[in-house]
Design an enzyme around this catalytic site. Structure first.
Site, mmCIF file in Angstrom:
data_model
loop_
_atom_site.group_PDB
_atom_site.id
_atom_site.type_symbol
_atom_site.label_atom_id
_atom_site.label_comp_id
_atom_site.label_asym_id
_atom_site.label_seq_id
_atom_site.Cartn_x
_atom_site.Cartn_y
_atom_site.Cartn_z
ATOM 1 N N TYR A 172 -33.535 -12.454 18.206
ATOM 2 C CA TYR A 172 -32.530 -12.580 17.144
ATOM 3 C C TYR A 172 -31.380 -13.483 17.590
ATOM 4 O O TYR A 172 -30.952 -14.387 16.867
ATOM 5 C CB TYR A 172 -32.023 -11.184 16.778
ATOM 6 C CG TYR A 172 -31.119 -11.120 15.573
ATOM 7 C CD1 TYR A 172 -31.649 -10.975 14.287
ATOM 8 C CD2 TYR A 172 -29.737 -11.183 15.707
ATOM 9 C CE1 TYR A 172 -30.819 -10.894 13.185
ATOM 10 C CE2 TYR A 172 -28.900 -11.108 14.597
ATOM 11 C CZ TYR A 172 -29.442 -10.960 13.336
ATOM 12 O OH TYR A 172 -28.617 -10.878 12.245
ATOM 13 N N SER B 92 -24.806 -15.196 12.159
ATOM 14 C CA SER B 92 -24.441 -13.853 12.627
ATOM 15 C C SER B 92 -23.380 -14.019 13.713
ATOM 16 O O SER B 92 -23.257 -15.107 14.309
ATOM 17 C CB SER B 92 -25.669 -13.183 13.231
ATOM 18 O OG SER B 92 -25.316 -11.989 13.912
HETATM 19 P P1 NAD Z 1 -31.878 -6.844 4.467
HETATM 20 O O1 NAD Z 1 -33.001 -6.257 5.233
HETATM 21 O O2 NAD Z 1 -31.111 -5.959 3.522
HETATM 22 O O3 NAD Z 1 -32.368 -8.100 3.630
HETATM 23 C C1 NAD Z 1 -33.287 -9.024 4.156
HETATM 24 C C2 NAD Z 1 -33.914 -9.798 3.030
HETATM 25 O O4 NAD Z 1 -34.883 -10.701 3.582
HETATM 26 C C3 NAD Z 1 -34.665 -8.920 2.023
HETATM 27 O O5 NAD Z 1 -34.489 -9.432 0.721
HETATM 28 C C4 NAD Z 1 -36.116 -9.089 2.458
HETATM 29 O O6 NAD Z 1 -37.050 -8.852 1.417
HETATM 30 C C5 NAD Z 1 -36.116 -10.539 2.874
HETATM 31 N N1 NAD Z 1 -37.269 -10.891 3.721
HETATM 32 C C6 NAD Z 1 -37.737 -10.243 4.806
HETATM 33 N N2 NAD Z 1 -38.862 -10.849 5.257
HETATM 34 C C7 NAD Z 1 -39.084 -11.909 4.435
HETATM 35 C C8 NAD Z 1 -40.075 -12.914 4.375
HETATM 36 N N3 NAD Z 1 -41.090 -12.963 5.264
HETATM 37 N N4 NAD Z 1 -39.995 -13.841 3.390
HETATM 38 C C9 NAD Z 1 -38.993 -13.797 2.482
HETATM 39 N N5 NAD Z 1 -38.026 -12.864 2.484
HETATM 40 C C10 NAD Z 1 -38.077 -11.938 3.453
HETATM 41 O O7 NAD Z 1 -30.915 -7.486 5.562
HETATM 42 P P2 NAD Z 1 -29.423 -8.049 5.522
HETATM 43 O O8 NAD Z 1 -28.636 -7.248 6.475
HETATM 44 O O9 NAD Z 1 -28.925 -8.229 4.133
HETATM 45 O O10 NAD Z 1 -29.659 -9.458 6.231
HETATM 46 C C11 NAD Z 1 -29.551 -10.695 5.568
HETATM 47 C C12 NAD Z 1 -29.190 -11.771 6.580
HETATM 48 O O11 NAD Z 1 -27.914 -11.483 7.149
HETATM 49 C C13 NAD Z 1 -30.172 -11.893 7.757
HETATM 50 O O12 NAD Z 1 -30.379 -13.242 8.082
HETATM 51 C C14 NAD Z 1 -29.428 -11.191 8.876
HETATM 52 O O13 NAD Z 1 -29.821 -11.654 10.135
HETATM 53 C C15 NAD Z 1 -28.005 -11.578 8.546
HETATM 54 N N6 NAD Z 1 -26.998 -10.707 9.163
HETATM 55 C C16 NAD Z 1 -26.960 -9.379 8.877
HETATM 56 C C17 NAD Z 1 -26.015 -8.582 9.491
HETATM 57 C C18 NAD Z 1 -25.906 -7.105 9.210
HETATM 58 O O14 NAD Z 1 -25.160 -6.443 9.938
HETATM 59 N N7 NAD Z 1 -26.603 -6.559 8.228
HETATM 60 C C19 NAD Z 1 -25.108 -9.140 10.394
HETATM 61 C C20 NAD Z 1 -25.185 -10.502 10.660
HETATM 62 C C21 NAD Z 1 -26.141 -11.270 10.034
#
Ligand code: NAD
Length: 260
Positions: free
Chosen positions: A155, A142
């Site tokens: 986080y 991130s």
């Molecule tokens: P999201 O909530 O859409 O997806 C998260 C995924 O993780 C889902 O498939 C969920 O089912 C799964 N998950 C949650 N708990 C779990 C568990 N205990 N075991 C297995 N799977 C589990 O979120 P996203 O925004 O797509 O985030 C994905 C990654 O990207 C994360 O690591 C997040 O920190 C990172 N990220 C997101 C952003 C953003 O702005 N959305 C920015 C930087 C980094």
């Protein structure tokens, strides 16, 4: 035609993970999906991706909060496809609160999923990858792996840790043709971002519009959310031959956020 690559993307039932898994399948890889959610919905995603892309798409519902589940998922993927070429550690959660009120169980959960699960999956996959002299590991970190924001102590700590893990694994795999890199996205409008809006409204005493414009997009000079497809495109590059010497890197896709 050579053997198809086999990839596993954690947390790929929605958001960024699903975007990466979709791009991988469309490029001709066999893919293992993972994540939580409604079993019927997930099966629909799995079967339609398999049909559309003409590759093998399997699903593993491992809850990655647990070390054994992480290792078991990797072993099953290797067993089912006979190999694991690409591992993307993407599953993650968020919680927003001033540190003095930050629930200890939320801290533990975020460290377990956002940091430790990547250690456990890599630990389980590394011997296999080194033995085959091929592996591509991508950790979805991130912008918060490089800089902080208030109220996100767990986080930010976990994501900074992911970069340290990425660099260590990059060095350990370097001479075995195993590469490990981190992608550092800025704000992508997924459920993870949507769900933190109410808590941020509370923590900062703001309206929804204020949170989007003055907190989220405030950090991003482009004033636009990053698209899931932007992250998937970089993931595809990282597993391509052209990225062979990209190792231990933290690649920002954040509209210029961390340039400031
Ligand atoms: P999201 O909530 O859409 O997806 C998260 C995924 O993780 C889902 O498939 C969920 O089912 C799964 N998950 C949650 N708990 C779990 C568990 N205990 N075991 C297995 N799977 C589990 O979120 P996203 O925004 O797509 O985030 C994905 C990654 O990207 C994360 O690591 C997040 O920190 C990172 N990220 C997101 C952003 C953003 O702005 N959305 C920015 C930087 C980094």
């Amino acid at each position: 035609m050579g053997e198809r690559k086999a990839a596993l993307v954690t947390g790929s039932t929605s958001g960024i993970g699903l975007g990466i898994a979709t791009a991988f399948a469309r490029s001709g890889m066999d893919v293992t999906l993972n994540g939580l959610g409604d079993a019927g919905e997930i099966e629909k995603i799995r079967s339609s991706l398999e049909r559309e892309a003409g590759v093998k798409v399997r699903y593993d519902g491992a809850n990655l909060m647990h070390a054994d589940a992480c290792a078991g998922m990797i072993e099953s993927a290797i067993g089912a496809n006979g190999r694991l070429d690409i591992l993307v550690n993407n599953a993650g959660i968020q919680f927003v609160s001033p540190i003095e009120d930050f629930p200890v169980d939320k801290w533990n959960a975020i460290i377990a999923l956002n940091l430790s699960s990547s250690f456990h999956t890599i630990r389980a996959a590394m011997g296999h990858m080194k033995g085959r002299k091929y592996g591509r590991i991508i950790n979805i970190a991130s912008a918060h792996a490089l800089v902080a924001s208030p109220f996100k102590s767990a986080y930010v700590a976990a994501k900074h840790g992911v970069l340290g893990l990425t660099r260590t694994v990059a060095l350990e795999g370097a001479q075995f043709n195993v590469r490990c890199n981190a992608i550092c996205p800025g704000y992508v409008h997924t459920s993870l971002v949507e769900n933190q809006i109410p808590d941020t409204m509370k923590a900062r005493n703001m309206t929804r519009e204020q949170v989007i414009n003055e907190v989220l997009l405030e950090a991003q000079p482009t004033k636009q959310f990053v698209k899931v497809e932007d992250i998937a495109g970089l993931a595809l590059f990282l597993v391509s031959e052209s990225a062979n010497q990209v190792n231990g890197a933290a690649l920002s896709v954040d509209g210029g956020w961390t340039a400031q």
